[in-house]
Structures are given as structure tokens and as C-alpha cells.
Design a protein around this motif. Structure first.
Motif, mmCIF file in Angstrom:
data_model
loop_
_atom_site.group_PDB
_atom_site.id
_atom_site.type_symbol
_atom_site.label_atom_id
_atom_site.label_comp_id
_atom_site.label_asym_id
_atom_site.label_seq_id
_atom_site.Cartn_x
_atom_site.Cartn_y
_atom_site.Cartn_z
ATOM 1 N N TYR A 52 41.471 43.287 38.714
ATOM 2 C CA TYR A 52 41.625 42.794 37.355
ATOM 3 C C TYR A 52 43.080 42.954 36.940
ATOM 4 O O TYR A 52 43.614 44.066 36.950
ATOM 5 N N ASP A 70 30.953 43.314 45.962
ATOM 6 C CA ASP A 70 32.287 42.887 46.375
ATOM 7 C C ASP A 70 33.319 43.692 45.598
ATOM 8 O O ASP A 70 33.029 44.268 44.538
ATOM 9 N N TYR A 71 34.551 43.704 46.101
ATOM 10 C CA TYR A 71 35.661 44.335 45.393
ATOM 11 C C TYR A 71 36.493 43.271 44.681
ATOM 12 O O TYR A 71 36.668 42.156 45.182
ATOM 13 N N TYR A 72 37.017 43.666 43.521
ATOM 14 C CA TYR A 72 37.802 42.763 42.691
ATOM 15 C C TYR A 72 39.050 43.476 42.177
ATOM 16 O O TYR A 72 39.098 44.708 42.114
ATOM 17 N N VAL A 94 40.569 37.992 36.804
ATOM 18 C CA VAL A 94 39.860 38.766 37.817
ATOM 19 C C VAL A 94 39.858 37.986 39.121
ATOM 20 O O VAL A 94 39.511 36.799 39.140
ATOM 21 N N LYS A 132 38.670 38.146 43.276
ATOM 22 C CA LYS A 132 37.894 38.800 44.314
ATOM 23 C C LYS A 132 38.789 39.136 45.503
ATOM 24 O O LYS A 132 39.652 38.349 45.887
ATOM 25 N N TYR A 157 41.290 47.966 40.159
ATOM 26 C CA TYR A 157 40.420 47.613 41.275
ATOM 27 C C TYR A 157 39.036 48.207 41.029
ATOM 28 O O TYR A 157 38.904 49.371 40.642
ATOM 29 N N ASN A 217 45.400 39.798 47.535
ATOM 30 C CA ASN A 217 43.977 39.606 47.239
ATOM 31 C C ASN A 217 43.146 39.478 48.509
ATOM 32 O O ASN A 217 42.031 38.943 48.483
ATOM 33 N N THR A 226 32.530 44.551 32.626
ATOM 34 C CA THR A 226 32.178 43.532 33.618
ATOM 35 C C THR A 226 31.138 42.552 33.072
ATOM 36 O O THR A 226 30.551 41.792 33.827
#
Length: 402
Positions: A327, A323-325, A334, A336, A301, A380, A281
Motif C-alpha cells: 500500500y 496474497d501479499y500487497y 494498493v 499485489k 506491506y 512489486n 482492507t
């Protein structure tokens, strides 16, 4: 009394408790029926500490209460794991250190299925095969147990990995994982003072590979330039097997001042690290800590903060900055996950990012908004599924199999 594994978290940082307790049962989810899906919710009265296990009849929706008449109060609610129709806690209801197994009675009350005193990190492979670390027995031996009977059945001696001149050496303290008939056992070389929670003496990650069928040590694998996989003080195991069959291992950064946070992997069909792939990250947030992730459908995730984490961990303290992302593993992009508020650090929650019936669910704790909730992902975006009337915290949520 706080157990040693709870205290180990506090070696790095302290969380401020949020005082409060939910009222009991104005929307009792009702008894668990064998014909319906069975879920288990773990909540704590404060951020960490005492809490409850509560059985739910079907996937909850709307606002639910944290407890009902059949809930079981436990001294330590610090994340938990499930295997089939069983679920496991790292202490018994009284708070004694060990591996506690539960199942559900027909009416939704919890059934005590056995306790192994002294067990800390553990792995259930199948109904008759399990492993755990008991440091009072040995630092360099894994204990074997039968998850059905909850009886110890032997041990695996891994003293072959011992190195001269290292003050503290232990196997399986942070990670005991399995894939395709092999055990992958984390090896920790540390100082005696920190006892494996920091103080790593080598700039490398090492794992012992053990054949499950024979119980024989096969080799040690090494990944240079990184320290520490997992942080073995809670119910969160901090690794997962993706739908691609690879074993994904999380380097949390907790033992090195939040540096080099990353995920590495061992691919399907292989027993050594895939040195051609690493997820970091660093470009998104240089000071970070990865403790939860999930790989599904070509996407990884994960959670990441909106500001750099401080090396004294002060903005991990009840700070809703995560926050959650997702990839995309093919393109490297990436994205969000939109549609949900920021949340606090997922530290102990094994199911902060979890898959249920093919869908991905995300945990949200936000003390500012007084929100304890789960959301479901669609592309997303995510929408709220349920929230809990609670001043403390959701510590985990699982669907049991019949």
C-alpha cells in the motif's frame, strides 16, 4: 499438553494438523561461525504443535532440511521473536508456559539462557529492561525483568485503569509495545468466560502510556469505534515500528467476527493515536484479518485473502487463499506482490513479513503445493530464496545480530 496460549487460539477456530515430519540432514547447513551471519529457523512437524529450532550458517538458498544434528526439539512451535543475539519462545522445550530465552553456541547448538515461569505476553526493550504479563500474579500489573539475567526485577501497578462492573480486566495480554522511551500497554475489558479473547465490553481500544525511565503511569489513550489490538496467544506480537518512527498497531478482527480489521498508529514524537490516519482492507476485502505488516520506504506491506473470510473461520483452516500487497502511503494505491503462489494465514509467524539487511522477505506456506518457503521482494515482484523440505510449517525465520 497444549499450553493455555495455544488453547486460546482454538477459542476462535481450529486448524487441521498436517501430519508428517522431515528427514534429518541430507544438506546440513554446517556449524555456525562467528564470522558469518547467523539465522534461526523455527519449524513445526504439523501445522501447530511440536517442532524444532535450527541454526543456519548464512542466508539459506535452494532446498534445505528442516533440522540438523544440532536442532532443538520443542513441545510447542508457535512463532518466536528475536532481540540481538537472543531469541525467545513462549514456552520452554518441555512445553511449560513461560518466557524461554536462547542463544547459539559456537557449533550452532542452542544454549538455554533462562526461563521465567508464568510469563505470557512480553517485551524486551534493551539488554536490561523487559516487561511481561503473569496473570497468576496480577491482571493489572506488568512484571519487570532483566533480559540479560532473566530475573524478575519488580512490577508496574496499572490498577488505575480498572473500571467498575467489568468482569475481566487485564493489561498487556495482547500488546506491550515501546517507542521513544514510552510503553504502550493494551488494556482489555472483557467477559470472564472469554478472558480477553473476545467479549470486549466497550466499542473502543484503550492503552496505558507508561514512562520507561520512571516506571510511572502517565495517561490512558482511547480510540473509539474499534475493538481489539493483537491476539496475544502466539509469538506474533502483531505490531511494528515503521522506518518512519511510528508505532503501527494491528486490529485483527478475530474478536469481532472479522469486522473492522485495520491498522492504526501513533506517530513519531507523539504519545496518542493519530486519528487522521487509518489503514483498512475494507475496499479490498471486507472480511479479513491483519496479523502481519511492515512499513518501509513509504509503503505498508500486508496480506489479504482472495475471498472473504468466513465468520466461523472455516476458510482459515489450511486454505492457501492469501496474497501479499503493498500500500503506497502517499498515493493510497494498493499493488499485489507478483511472482509467488498464494499462502495460508500468517497467524503465529512474527516474521511472515520481515526485513533482513534492508530487503523484505515474505513467508509462504501452501499445503496444496507442498511449499514451505521464503521469497524476497523487488519492487512489486518477489522471487524464491529458499524452501524447506517439510510437511509441517515454517513458524518463523530470523537473522541474529552478533
Amino acid at each position: 499438553m497444549k499450553t493455555p496460549w495455544f488453547k486460546s487460539l482454538l477459542l476462535g477456530f481450529a486448524f487441521t494438523a498436517i501430519v508428517g515430519c522431515s528427514s534429518d540432514d541430507s544438506s546440513d547447513p554446517g556449524p555456525v561461525s562467528g564470522e558469518k551471519d547467523r539465522f534461526v529457523l523455527m519449524t513445526s512437524i504439523e501445522r501447530f504443535g511440536a517442532g524444532y529450532f535450527t541454526a543456519l550458517d548464512g542466508m539459506p538458498s535452494g532446498t534445505i532440511q528442516a533440522t540438523n544434528a544440532r536442532s532443538l526439539q520443542v513441545k510447542e512451535a508457535f512463532g518466536f521473536r528475536a532481540f540481538g543475539k537472543w531469541f525467545f519462545n513462549r514456552s520452554n522445550a518441555a512445553g511449560d508456559l513461560g518466557l524461554q530465552k536462547y542463544s547459539l553456541n559456537a557449533d550452532g547448538s542452542l544454549k538455554d539462557e533462562g526461563f521465567i515461569a508464568g510469563a505470557s505476553q512480553y517485551l524486551v526493550v534493551d539488554e536490561t529492561t523487559g516487561y511481561y504479563l503473569d496473570e497468576t500474579r496480577s491482571l493489572l500489573k506488568l512484571q519487570k525483568f532483566n533480559p540479560t539475567t532473566m530475573l524478575r526485577t519488580g512490577e508496574i501497578d496499572l490498577s488505575v485503569v480498572q473500571k467498575e462492573g467489568v468482569e475481566y480486566q487485564v493489561v498487556g495480554k495482547h500488546t506491550i509495545a515501546a517507542k521513544e522511551g514510552k510503553l504502550f500497554v493494551g488494556i482489555t475489558y472483557s467477559t470472564k468466560a472469554l478472558a480477553g479473547y473476545g467479549g470486549d465490553v466497550f466499542n473502543a481500544i484503550e492503552f496505558a502510556v507508561v514512562d520507561i525511565a520512571t516506571g510511572k503511569y502517565e495517561k490512558t489513550i482511547r480510540y473509539d469505534g474499534m475493538k481489539g489490538i493483537g491476539w496475544g496467544s502466539s509469538g506474533n506480537k502483531m505490531w511494528s515500528v515503521g522506518d518512519d518512527g511510528a508505532l503501527y498497531l494491528y486490529s485483527t478482527g478475530l474478536n469481532v467476527g472479522l469486522a473492522n480489521t485495520a491498522i492504526i498508529r501513533i506517530k513519531k514524537g507523539e504519545t496518542d493515536f493519530d486519528r487522521s490516519w487509518i489503514f483498512s482492507t475494507r475496499n479490498l476485502q471486507s472480511a479479513n484479518s491483519i496479523v502481519t505488516a511492515l512499513v518501509k520506504g513509504g509503503k505498508l506491506y500486508f496480506e489479504s485473502p482472495s475471498e472473504p473470510l468466513k465468520t466461523d473461520f472455516s476458510n482459515l483452516q489450511n486454505a492457501p487463499i492469501f496474497d501479499y500487497y503493498a500500500y503506497d502511503m502517499a498515493t493510497g494505491q494498493v499493488a499485489k506482490i507478483e511472482g509467488m503462489p498464494q499462502h495460508e494465514y500468517a497467524y503465529a509467524n512474527e516474521q511472515a513479513i520481515t526485513e533482513i539487511d534492508g530487503k523484505i522477505y515474505l513467508w509462504v506456506k501452501n499445503s496444496v503445493d507442498k511449499l514451505e518457503s521464503y521469497y524476497v521482494v523487488d519492487g512489486n515482484k518477489a522471487t524464491q530464496v529458499f524452501k524447506v523440505a517439510l510437511d509441517g510449517a515454517i513458524q518463523g525465520f530470523v537473522k541474529l545480530s552478533n
